[in-house]
Design an enzyme around this catalytic site. Structure first.
Site, short mmCIF file in Angstrom:
data_model
loop_
_atom_site.label_atom_id
_atom_site.label_comp_id
_atom_site.label_asym_id
_atom_site.label_seq_id
_atom_site.Cartn_x
_atom_site.Cartn_y
_atom_site.Cartn_z
CD GLU A 153 15.99 24.60 19.89
OE1 GLU A 153 15.68 24.07 18.80
OE2 GLU A 153 15.89 25.82 20.10
CD GLU A 261 19.26 30.22 21.85
OE1 GLU A 261 18.22 30.40 21.19
OE2 GLU A 261 20.00 29.24 21.70
C1 XIL Z 1 17.73 31.28 15.01
C2 XIL Z 1 18.42 32.49 14.39
O1 XIL Z 1 18.25 33.58 15.25
C3 XIL Z 1 17.85 32.78 13.03
O2 XIL Z 1 18.60 33.80 12.39
C4 XIL Z 1 17.86 31.52 12.17
O3 XIL Z 1 17.20 31.78 10.96
C5 XIL Z 1 17.18 30.38 12.89
O4 XIL Z 1 17.79 30.17 14.16
N1 XIL Z 1 16.95 28.51 19.23
C6 XIL Z 1 18.29 28.50 18.95
C7 XIL Z 1 18.86 29.45 17.98
O5 XIL Z 1 19.04 27.76 19.60
O6 XIL Z 1 19.97 28.94 17.29
C8 XIL Z 1 17.82 29.92 16.99
O7 XIL Z 1 18.41 30.96 16.21
C9 XIL Z 1 16.60 30.41 17.72
C10 XIL Z 1 15.99 29.32 18.53
#
Ligand code: XIL
Length: 345
Positions: A153, A261
């Site tokens: 990101e 994701e």
């Molecule tokens: C999220 C996790 O799923 C949660 O458990 C945590 O509280 C916050 O992060 N983009 C990403 C991930 O790259 O690492 C994030 O994961 C969700 C959004």
């Protein structure tokens, strides 16, 4: 007739011997993904690799594990001089034992950082710490972790650089430095840049992301692929043509694409129409993944509605995963399972 019966018996006996010896894997979602050359992954919590029920689910469905939080800076190194290795060590050992791939997620991000990272003040100090983090983790797991999200990101929603601690202290070349350090540490690991809202060609952030990566390639920065996170909503169908066009331009740069994701959240309450839309998105993404040669992975961000980040981050939404709160397969799971079976045929 007699001869035929004899042949049938022989075939049956051979089949029994082979299946008892385990040479022909039963057709699970995972073995079908293997046959199709698809990495079918799942992000998990540290406890998932210790709990027999979730272990069984992971082993039979997925061929890659991603630590949902375990490798994030604030978790693996909460204090500058304290490394919290045990959960990550367990996950890596779990994947090795069950012949799965392990992915690392993620080194450089603007969230889940400890205070001493957020307090960095100057370029040299930041480069030294960032490099130490990458070389220490990748050095420890050298040859054992298949691929890493080196950074996550890095762009803001309008496509400009996101104002992070790394951008502020080091400047825009922090990515080049990080990827080079990563390659030098484990030359066999695949190095990825991961983001969200970067999958639809023609959208400002997606185009800026492409330009950023193209620049890295031009400068000879060792990057192997990009991640499209795909945290999607069942409210909006996938713009298939634009996603495919985007994948192709990365393929032209010699890069792979990971759907890194995936979750498809549904506005609550779930109705049959909303669930059908969700299934449509899951299966459309799978169709794209299976038909675009440069898409190598389809990774679920969690597997059960019992846990997961959606309700907390997207108010009014839920039911995003493939298994329900009782960890029973949902229609979206069954559709993906069938889709993989059909592709194997
Ligand atoms: C999220 C996790 O799923 C949660 O458990 C945590 O509280 C916050 O992060 N983009 C990403 C991930 O790259 O690492 C994030 O994961 C969700 C959004």
């Amino acid at each position: 007739m007699k001869q035929n019966a004899g042949r049938t018996l022989t075939v049956l006996v051979i089949a029994m011997i082979v299946s008892l010896s385990g040479c022909i894997p039963t057709k699970t979602v995972r073995t079908n993904a293997d046959r199709l050359g698809l990495t079918f992954g799942v992000a998990v919590q540290a406890a998932d690799v210790l709990d027999p029920k979730s272990m069984k689910l992971m082993i039979s469905n997925f061929n890659e594990i991603v630590p949902e939080n375990t490798m994030k800076w604030g978790v693996i190194r909460p204090l500058k001089d304290f490394w919290n290795w045990s959960d990550m060590d367990n996950m890596v050992a779990f994947t090795e034992k069950h012949h799965m791939r392990m992915k690392g997620h993620t080194f450089l991000w603007h969230n889940q950082n400890p205070m001493y990272v957020n307090a960095l003040k100057n370029r040299d100090e930041a480069i030294a710490l960032m490099t130490e983090q990458i070389t220490t983790v990748m050095g420890r797991y050298k040859g054992r972790i298949y691929e890493y999200d080196i950074a996550n990101e890095v762009l803001a929603d309008d496509g400009s650089w996101r104002d992070t601690i790394w951008y502020r202290t080091i400047g825009p070349d922090y990515l080049d430095i990080a990827f080079r350090a990563a390659r030098a540490t484990d030359p066999d690991a695949k190095l990825l840049l991961n983001d969200y809202s970067n999958e639809v060609k023609g959208q400002p952030k997606a185009d800026a992301f492409y330009e950023l990566v193209r620049g890295m390639k031009e400068r000879g920065v060792p990057i192997d692929g990009v991640g499209f996170q795909m945290h999607l909503s069942a409210d909006y169908p996938v713009d298939e043509e634009a996603v495919r066009a985007n994948i192709c331009r990365f393929a032209d740069l010699g890069l792979t694409v990971t759907f890194s994701e995936i979750d498809v959240r549904v506005k609550l309450p779930v109705t049959p129409e909303r669930e059908a839309a969700q299934i449509g998105i899951y299966t459309k993404l799978m169709e794209i993944a299976l038909s675009e040669p440069s898409v190598k992975s389809y990774v679920m961000w969690g597997y059960t509605d019992l846990r997961g980040w959606i309700p907390q981050f997207f108010s009014g939404y839920g039911s995003a995963h493939l298994f329900d709160r009782q960890i029973k397969p949902k229609p979206a799971y069954l559709s993906l399972k069938k889709q993989l079976e059909d592709w194997v045929k």
